[in-house]
Enzyme design. Structure first.
Site, PDB file in Angstrom:
ATOM      1  N   ASP A 162      -8.173  -7.067  -0.549  1.00  0.00           N
ATOM      2  CA  ASP A 162      -7.140  -7.285   0.874  1.00  0.00           C
ATOM      3  C   ASP A 162      -8.330  -6.669   1.817  1.00  0.00           C
ATOM      4  O   ASP A 162      -9.046  -5.898   1.602  1.00  0.00           O
ATOM      5  CB  ASP A 162      -5.765  -6.495   0.797  1.00  0.00           C
ATOM      6  N   CYS A 215     -10.324 -26.905   7.001  1.00  0.00           N
ATOM      7  CA  CYS A 215      -8.896 -26.411   7.432  1.00  0.00           C
ATOM      8  C   CYS A 215      -8.414 -27.128   8.685  1.00  0.00           C
ATOM      9  O   CYS A 215      -9.107 -27.967   9.325  1.00  0.00           O
ATOM     10  CB  CYS A 215      -9.191 -25.015   7.644  1.00  0.00           C
ATOM     11  N   CYS A 247     -10.554 -26.576  12.128  1.00  0.00           N
ATOM     12  CA  CYS A 247     -11.854 -27.226  12.064  1.00  0.00           C
ATOM     13  C   CYS A 247     -11.664 -28.662  12.253  1.00  0.00           C
ATOM     14  O   CYS A 247     -12.510 -29.651  12.674  1.00  0.00           O
ATOM     15  CB  CYS A 247     -12.604 -26.950  11.157  1.00  0.00           C
ATOM     16  N   HIS A 251      -8.012 -20.006  11.016  1.00  0.00           N
ATOM     17  CA  HIS A 251      -9.224 -20.635  10.418  1.00  0.00           C
ATOM     18  C   HIS A 251      -9.940 -19.400   9.376  1.00  0.00           C
ATOM     19  O   HIS A 251     -10.188 -19.787   8.404  1.00  0.00           O
ATOM     20  CB  HIS A 251     -10.241 -20.746  11.392  1.00  0.00           C
ATOM     21  N   ASP A 261       0.893  -1.024   0.106  1.00  0.00           N
ATOM     22  CA  ASP A 261      -0.083  -0.185  -0.161  1.00  0.00           C
ATOM     23  C   ASP A 261       0.945   1.153  -0.020  1.00  0.00           C
ATOM     24  O   ASP A 261       2.057   1.170   0.775  1.00  0.00           O
ATOM     25  CB  ASP A 261      -0.985  -0.017   1.374  1.00  0.00           C
ATOM     26  N   CYS A 284     -16.002 -26.447   6.854  1.00  0.00           N
ATOM     27  CA  CYS A 284     -14.579 -26.021   6.541  1.00  0.00           C
ATOM     28  C   CYS A 284     -13.742 -27.452   6.970  1.00  0.00           C
ATOM     29  O   CYS A 284     -13.882 -27.920   7.743  1.00  0.00           O
ATOM     30  CB  CYS A 284     -13.986 -24.982   7.448  1.00  0.00           C
TER      31      CYS A 284
END
Length: 378
Positions: free
Chosen positions: A271, A311, A314, A340, A93, A309
């Site tokens: 973002d 992941c 999880c 997560h 940025d 989920c």
């Protein structure tokens, strides 16, 4: 050698696109979500773990890094990639938003923005040339032009003046980028469209940026309090004013349903600090909406954060355990909740890419919205 910057569109579905940005540090699959690593770290995450969630690129910030530890120091230490241990693309940025929202006693002029650091009160000047220089010292792969942001509630006169100044600064940013030939040869620069919610201002900004010429184009000045309806109203026309063969980046967005709606309107890159900030405060994103793991009802809940989920979090830990960690103030709680949330965002982007490629985005988006309640907040 891999290309400096190449954007290819593999499929479209309505105004949405899916494709790839190829750069020397790796490919970026679009639509893409960039985790925010403001101060050379994605908070509560190691770089390898950020990558494991599916992130192809992260974001760093000029304002924060120029103040601490300093861009020149980062350069002496080998650049941002070596400094933080991330070997893939980094977008930086320009610092304009932070100067205008965080710094004390700012004074804007055609030269740039003079300000006092929010950290120690030291005085600095951030101009287009200095912003580009800092981003070069950091080793940014996608440099952002320096711009002036004003609230969407500003008068038309203020909005027009800020947009016009941003376009003059865009030209200076491009010139400064090109002047650093060794850096420019291997990296890219994006311009930032401004103009608040006004279609005419946005068109004038887009035309000015196209005349200068950039590798990609950001839609700036949104997600600053105008609300989703107004933001989507602007996105109904703003992306279409920008070149179709270049990436379009919506800065600072956002909530999962914001992202889905923006992808439908032709945005390729995003973002936001939300998944990491929320993770540190005990909020988890799920396909049925955000939940507050601190809530007492999760104290003995043996289920995963999000049953949909896959992941690592999880698959391994229960809501009850995460509830305990967060309520006890354990560092691991912030780490697992953040992991997560980032995995959730990256899975959403992968689903969006697949839906576009299969020509099924409308069905996917409608199904997502039917399940997702942003105000669930359990």
């Amino acid at each position: 050698m891999p290309p400096r910057f190449d954007f290819s569109i593999a499929a479209t579905d309505g105004r949405a696109r899916t494709g790839t940005i190829a750069m020397r540090r790796g490919e970026i699959r679009t639509p893409a979500f960039m985790p925010v690593g403001t101060s050379a770290t994605v908070k509560a995450m190691k770089p390898a773990d950020v990558r494991a969630t599916g992130a192809d690129i992260i974001l760093g910030n000029t304002y924060h890094l120029m103040l601490r530890p300093g861009a020149e120091r980062v350069a002496r230490l080998g650049g941002l990639h070596a400094f933080m241990g991330w070997d893939r693309p980094i977008l930086t940025d320009s610092g304009g938003y932070q100067v205008m929202s965080l710094a004390d006693l700012t004074k804007r002029s055609e030269e740039g923005v003079a300000f006092k650091s929010h950290l120690d009160g030291t005085r600095h000047m951030l101009s287009p040339e200095r912003s580009i220089e800092i981003q070069r010292l950091l080793g940014s792969n996608i440099t952002m032009a320096f711009d002036e942001l004003v609230p969407t509630t500003s008068t038309r006169e203020v909005q027009a003046a800020a947009m016009e100044r941003s376009m003059r600064w865009a030209r200076r940013s491009r010139d400064a980028f090109d002047a650093a030939e060794d850096h420019a040869e291997g990296n890219a620069i994006f311009g930032i469209q401004q103009g608040a919610l006004d279609e005419g201002f946005r068109k004038a900004s887009a035309d000015a940026l196209i005349d200068i010429g950039f590798d990609g184009y950001a839609v700036g000045g949104l997600a600053v309090g105008e609300g989703q309806e107004a933001m989507f109203g602007c996105l109904d026309f703003a992306p279409g004013q920008l070149p179709a063969d270049k990436p379009r980046y919506l800065m600072g967005v956002g909530k999962p349903d914001d992202i889905v709606g923006a992808v439908e309107r032709g945005i390729d890159m995003f973002d936001c600090v939300l998944p990491t900030r929320s993770g540190r405060t005990g909020q988890a994103f799920t396909r049925s909406g955000p939940i507050n793991i601190r809530n007492a009802k999760f104290a003995e809940d043996t289920g995963p954060l999000d049953p949909a989920c896959a992941c690592n979090v999880c698959s391994t830990w229960s809501r009850a355990y995460l509830h305990h960690l967060v309520r006890a103030g354990e560092i691991l709680g912030a780490m697992l909740m953040t992991e997560h949330n980032l995995a959730f965002y990256q899975a959403l982007m992968a689903d969006l890419r697949s839906a576009i490629a299969a020509g099924g985005l409308t069905a996917f988006a409608n199904d997502f919205r039917a399940q997702y309640r942003r105000d669930k907040g359990e």
